[in-house]
Design a protein around this motif. Structure first.
Motif, PDB file in Angstrom:
ATOM      1  N   SER A  44       0.787  -1.161  -0.106  1.00  0.00           N
ATOM      2  CA  SER A  44       0.098   0.108  -0.039  1.00  0.00           C
ATOM      3  C   SER A  44       0.833   1.318   0.025  1.00  0.00           C
ATOM      4  O   SER A  44       2.243   1.219   0.645  1.00  0.00           O
ATOM      5  CB  SER A  44      -0.625  -0.205   1.282  1.00  0.00           C
ATOM      6  N   LEU A  45       0.508   2.273  -0.859  1.00  0.00           N
ATOM      7  CA  LEU A  45       1.143   3.524  -0.696  1.00  0.00           C
ATOM      8  C   LEU A  45       0.045   4.671  -0.069  1.00  0.00           C
ATOM      9  O   LEU A  45      -1.210   4.780  -0.733  1.00  0.00           O
ATOM     10  CB  LEU A  45       1.599   4.299  -2.027  1.00  0.00           C
ATOM     11  N   GLY A  71     -23.084  -5.834  -3.499  1.00  0.00           N
ATOM     12  CA  GLY A  71     -23.114  -4.851  -4.321  1.00  0.00           C
ATOM     13  C   GLY A  71     -23.382  -3.455  -3.658  1.00  0.00           C
ATOM     14  O   GLY A  71     -23.739  -2.355  -3.944  1.00  0.00           O
ATOM     15  N   LYS A  72     -23.200  -3.379  -2.304  1.00  0.00           N
ATOM     16  CA  LYS A  72     -23.579  -2.170  -1.732  1.00  0.00           C
ATOM     17  C   LYS A  72     -22.547  -1.191  -1.388  1.00  0.00           C
ATOM     18  O   LYS A  72     -22.563   0.074  -1.272  1.00  0.00           O
ATOM     19  CB  LYS A  72     -23.814  -2.574  -0.047  1.00  0.00           C
ATOM     20  N   ILE A  73     -20.996  -1.484  -1.683  1.00  0.00           N
ATOM     21  CA  ILE A  73     -20.146  -0.882  -1.662  1.00  0.00           C
ATOM     22  C   ILE A  73     -19.254  -1.005  -2.827  1.00  0.00           C
ATOM     23  O   ILE A  73     -18.846  -2.218  -3.329  1.00  0.00           O
ATOM     24  CB  ILE A  73     -19.031  -1.142  -0.532  1.00  0.00           C
ATOM     25  N   HIS A  74     -18.896   0.064  -3.668  1.00  0.00           N
ATOM     26  CA  HIS A  74     -18.069   0.145  -4.689  1.00  0.00           C
ATOM     27  C   HIS A  74     -16.641   0.853  -4.546  1.00  0.00           C
ATOM     28  O   HIS A  74     -16.766   1.827  -3.733  1.00  0.00           O
ATOM     29  CB  HIS A  74     -18.726   0.655  -5.957  1.00  0.00           C
ATOM     30  N   PHE A  75     -15.569   0.442  -5.038  1.00  0.00           N
ATOM     31  CA  PHE A  75     -14.306   1.009  -4.824  1.00  0.00           C
ATOM     32  C   PHE A  75     -13.472   0.836  -6.003  1.00  0.00           C
ATOM     33  O   PHE A  75     -13.863   0.085  -7.055  1.00  0.00           O
ATOM     34  CB  PHE A  75     -13.666   0.268  -3.800  1.00  0.00           C
ATOM     35  N   ARG A  76     -12.509   1.500  -6.193  1.00  0.00           N
ATOM     36  CA  ARG A  76     -11.557   1.359  -7.140  1.00  0.00           C
ATOM     37  C   ARG A  76     -10.171   1.445  -6.707  1.00  0.00           C
ATOM     38  O   ARG A  76      -9.868   1.936  -5.418  1.00  0.00           O
ATOM     39  CB  ARG A  76     -11.692   2.875  -8.203  1.00  0.00           C
ATOM     40  N   GLU A  77      -9.403   0.834  -7.487  1.00  0.00           N
ATOM     41  CA  GLU A  77      -7.847   0.603  -6.865  1.00  0.00           C
ATOM     42  C   GLU A  77      -7.047   1.224  -8.072  1.00  0.00           C
ATOM     43  O   GLU A  77      -7.267   0.857  -9.435  1.00  0.00           O
ATOM     44  CB  GLU A  77      -7.389  -0.771  -6.704  1.00  0.00           C
ATOM     45  N   SER A  78      -5.949   1.841  -7.976  1.00  0.00           N
ATOM     46  CA  SER A  78      -4.864   2.284  -8.756  1.00  0.00           C
ATOM     47  C   SER A  78      -3.531   1.361  -8.273  1.00  0.00           C
ATOM     48  O   SER A  78      -2.675   1.822  -7.578  1.00  0.00           O
ATOM     49  CB  SER A  78      -4.519   3.694  -8.575  1.00  0.00           C
ATOM     50  N   ILE A  79      -3.396   0.448  -9.275  1.00  0.00           N
ATOM     51  CA  ILE A  79      -2.356  -0.644  -9.100  1.00  0.00           C
ATOM     52  C   ILE A  79      -1.291  -0.299 -10.292  1.00  0.00           C
ATOM     53  O   ILE A  79      -1.366  -0.212 -11.181  1.00  0.00           O
ATOM     54  CB  ILE A  79      -2.844  -2.023  -9.219  1.00  0.00           C
ATOM     55  N   HIS A  80      -0.089  -0.172  -9.530  1.00  0.00           N
ATOM     56  CA  HIS A  80       1.427   0.223 -10.231  1.00  0.00           C
ATOM     57  C   HIS A  80       2.283  -1.137 -10.291  1.00  0.00           C
ATOM     58  O   HIS A  80       2.406  -1.683  -8.992  1.00  0.00           O
ATOM     59  CB  HIS A  80       1.878   1.271  -9.832  1.00  0.00           C
ATOM     60  N   SER A  97      -7.257  -2.506   0.246  1.00  0.00           N
ATOM     61  CA  SER A  97      -8.112  -1.303  -0.322  1.00  0.00           C
ATOM     62  C   SER A  97      -9.297  -1.534   0.631  1.00  0.00           C
ATOM     63  O   SER A  97      -9.466  -1.137   2.010  1.00  0.00           O
ATOM     64  CB  SER A  97      -8.378  -1.191  -1.770  1.00  0.00           C
ATOM     65  N   VAL A  98     -10.571  -1.877   0.060  1.00  0.00           N
ATOM     66  CA  VAL A  98     -11.883  -1.812   0.833  1.00  0.00           C
ATOM     67  C   VAL A  98     -11.887  -2.836   2.030  1.00  0.00           C
ATOM     68  O   VAL A  98     -12.552  -2.285   2.952  1.00  0.00           O
ATOM     69  CB  VAL A  98     -12.760  -2.241  -0.284  1.00  0.00           C
ATOM     70  N   LEU A  99     -11.067  -3.776   2.089  1.00  0.00           N
ATOM     71  CA  LEU A  99     -10.924  -4.637   3.137  1.00  0.00           C
ATOM     72  C   LEU A  99      -9.697  -4.639   3.823  1.00  0.00           C
ATOM     73  O   LEU A  99      -9.428  -5.107   4.953  1.00  0.00           O
ATOM     74  CB  LEU A  99     -11.047  -6.141   2.768  1.00  0.00           C
TER      75      LEU A  99
END
Ligand SMILES: NC(=O)c1ccc[n+]([C@@H]2O[C@H](COP(=O)([O-])OP(=O)(O)OC[C@H]3O[C@@H](n4cnc5c(N)ncnc54)[C@H](OP(=O)(O)O)[C@@H]3O)[C@@H](O)[C@H]2O)c1
Length: 342
Positions: free
Chosen positions: A46-47, A303-312, A127-129
């Protein structure tokens, strides 16, 4: 195990925004576990914005990183060698580790084994977890403590913490308004994250921001989940109702500041309106991470929580990925994938 362990280290520190060249990838010998220790092969690292404070501050809640030291962060990985029966070889772990291929560690308060089948990708444990989802969870449920029918404002709302915080508040029956940078992110708040309104703060003065919040919440704000500080916090206080509550999660607008922040012009309204303002650190709740992560996993599955990840990909991408947190270039939880097949 390979013979070489690559690690991301701090080479220089400065006031203001760090430079890519302040960091370097160096090679070190493979660590060997002693009694009670184990070696983690990191898969994702994680950053986080808090890493910026650890580069210079000496009074942060975690120790400063010294020149030549390995950057540390939450990582998810697999135990590659172990002399602790609680962390057998092959088990998956999340903990605070070095951003490196391999990291020698021992059991600690934020270290836990995880069941990889609880998520569709191991990245979700960062991320979300993981830290950001858990920060949103405890900040909303323990600090803000929303009641159905209340209005909550989130700053940094399109980010990893902010987007999940707003969605959890909506699950509690709140009306949720978010502030984010740029028209695309503001539109994402209502379109993707189900918020009731989104505000683009860019190019807005304190007066302009205050007017935009009043427009979105004519009945006022009961709860504020604060990630940014500065004029966003100042404008939000001006719009708060009697006995409002502010959960101070972070103040990212100040992390690279070279000047003291402008004073909050509306601070006395905390007194006049009996508003409670409370900071928190997610690791205060470390003993409850597993239970909270299970709740978050259920909400994601429903489907109650949506999230995005920026993976490098790769350690070399670390410096630029880290800096994206401060330009807003990131579109979700920023992390490094250290194992291509993960
Ligand atoms: N208390 C805790 O235990 C805890 C734990 C984790 C994180 N946090 C805090 O939570 C906040 C969000 O962290 P995150 O990991 O979820 O990051 P994030 O929100 O995914 O990414 C950072 C975002 O901050 C915004 N930003 C950056 N510089 C800014 C500036 N100068 N002024 C205004 N906005 C700026 C940008 O969003 P825009 O594009 O919308 O400007 C950027 O995308 C941070 O304040 C962090 O310190 C606290």
């Amino acid at each position: 195990m390979t013979e070489i362990n690559r690690r991301l280290v701090l080479r220089a520190r400065r006031d203001g925004l760090p430079h890519v060249g302040d960091f370097a990838v160096e090679h070190a010998p493979m660590p060997e576990p002693g009694p009670g220790q184990f070696v983690v092969r990191n898969l994702y690292a994680s950053l986080d914005p808090a890493l910026r404070q650890r580069l210079t501050l000496t009074d942060s809640y975690v120790p400063r990183i010294e020149l030549g030291e390995v950057l540390t962060a939450t990582t998810v990985g697999v135990v590659a060698a172990s002399r602790d029966p609680a962390y057998p070889v092959g088990s998956h772990v999340v903990g605070h580790h070095g951003i490196a291929d391999y990291w020698l560690t021992a059991a600690g308060p934020v270290t836990r084994t995880i069941d990889p089948s609880a998520a569709s990708s191991l990245s979700h444990f960062l991320s979300v977890l993981g830290p950001t989802g858990l920060t949103a969870y405890f900040g909303i449920t323990r600090v803000a403590r929303p009641r159905a029918g209340e209005t909550l404002l989130v700053t940094g709302a399109a980010g990893a913490v902010g987007s999940v915080a707003g969605q959890i508040a909506r699950l509690s029956g709140c009306r949720v308004i978010g502030i984010a940078g740029g028209a695309d992110k503001a539109a994402r708040l209502t379109g993707e994250y189900g918020f009731d309104a989104g505000i683009d703060y860019r190019d807005k003065t304190l007066a302009g921001l205050t007017a935009a919040i009043r427009d979105a919440a004519p009945e006022g704000i009961d709860l504020l989940f604060e990630n940014v500080g500065g004029i966003q916090l100042d404008a939000a206080i001006d719009c708060m109702n009697e006995r409002g509550r502010i959960a101070v999660c972070g103040l990212i607008s100040q992390y690279n500041a070279t000047e003291p922040p402008p004073p909050l012009t509306n601070l006395f309204k905390l007194v006049a309106r009996s508003i409670r303002m409370e900071g928190f650190i997610v690791r205060n709740y470390a003993s409850e991470y597993a239970a909270a992560a299970a709740t978050l996993a259920r909400w994601v599955g429903e489907g109650k929580i949506h999230f995005r990840e920026s993976i490098h990909d790769g350690l070399e991408a670390g410096p630029e990925a880290f800096l994206s947190l401060f330009t807003g270039w990131n579109q979700g939880k920023v992390m490094l994938r250290l194992e291509p097949s993960a």
